[in-house]
Scaffold this active site. Sequence first.
Site: not given
Length: 456
Positions: A55, A57, A137
């Site tokens: 996807d 984003d 992260d």
Amino acid sequence: MSIPRILPRAEHPISRGYIDPDALRVLYRLHRAGYKAYLVGGSVRDLMTGRTPKDFDIGTDARPQEVRRLFRNSRVIGRRFRLAHILFEGGKVVEVSTFRKIPDAMQGEEGREGDDDLLIRSDNTFGSPEEDALRRDFTINGLFYDIATYAVLDFVGGVEDLERRVVRTIGDPLIRFREDPVRMLRACEFAARLSFAMSEDVRAAITELNREVTKSAAPRVTEELLDPLRRGWGRDTYRLWSEAGLLDALLPEIGGAGAARASEESAQGLLFALLREADAKHAAGTRLEDATLLSAVFLPVVFDAVRRRGPLSAAGPGHVLLVLEDTVNPLAIRMALPNHLTESVKHVLETLGRLTSTRPTDPGVRRLAGRPYLRAAIALLSLYARASGRYREVAAAWDEAVERGFGLHAAAEPFPGALFPPPETLMLPAPDGRAPSRRRHRGGRRRRPQVSAAPA
Ligand code: ATP
Ligand code: MG
């Protein structure tokens, strides 16, 4: 505020031609309205390494309500953190989030003292692009692609780590893993899927903190456990989880330490062999159901339990059902599996046993053919046969029966655009020639209307 490393268009491989056209439209409209508009996260990582992103984003300095006003086809979602979904044809969603930062309480010495309190619970707050990069992260997940300049912006050293092929946390892994222990699972998953190494400090931190993974919300963990299986890199991921002690922490029955000592080796061996075969199916274009994938993960444990209970023949068929209740239920509860999935897994595992004692040509098979779990169980049998070298002939016979469309006729699927469920008149007649009835199906356990098998 520091200056990012900037890679101009000529120095990176991201071309607009590889970006989803709808995501591109969203980026441009935000940009023209005067906002910052970046491709963020996994899509930049994947495009930088020549992969196809799952996807696209988008990150922006526009607030969710401002995004909402800019796109008629959008809605603002989320309770903890609000972001905008822009909806496109075919159910496609482009997610637009406002840059945000780790909440103040998390930063500085104060937050670092009480180790147990690092777990992120509070809401996030809006921030700068740099802060948005820093809350992510791993360095390889912290890159931005700026539609205004077509440059890649790197606040976190992600470009270098992509070149060196390492998974490294943004900041101290001991802190980042305590904040959110799911990141330990993700570190291994990214290493497995990209064939990257984990940095030394990441490996050491996981070894130290692996037990903390049990503090994470079960549904999030379960998603992480399923995701690599669904996407075709299950074996390498589970192997890294196992080596890191994460699998043992989450699912000791499967992870090793809790399993019967004598069969520990072989149970793990079977698990990895099953996952290797599942990955091979994925690579060949076959998408396995969640019930099949989870059943494969549970199968070595079920075998262990069956063996420990003594010979099957003596105990009768009810024996397997009892073992399944005893082994699958605790796992399912711990993983917070939805009930329907737990039930499917138990049915698949039970049906697996029946498949090996029934041939597709047996008359008694009509009973099996009406079972909704049959296809998933045949898929599991196929994995098991390839993984173990046993039951190959039986598995081939069932695979072939599926290919012939035996018992699993197309009319069970709704026609495109048809009402759900399909009207009865569109269903094939039952094997005895009668129209399908809504009475309880002979082989079924539920009162749901079921279509019986067409004759082979
Ligand atoms: P893919 O979707 O291909 O699995 P991804 O990198 O897009 O990979 P997502 O889970 O979709 O992974 O998350 C999108 C981005 O959000 C990540 O790239 C990362 O920057 C950030 N992110 C996701 N999970 C976390 C987390 N637990 N902690 C911090 N940042 C995270
Ligand atoms: Mg993603």
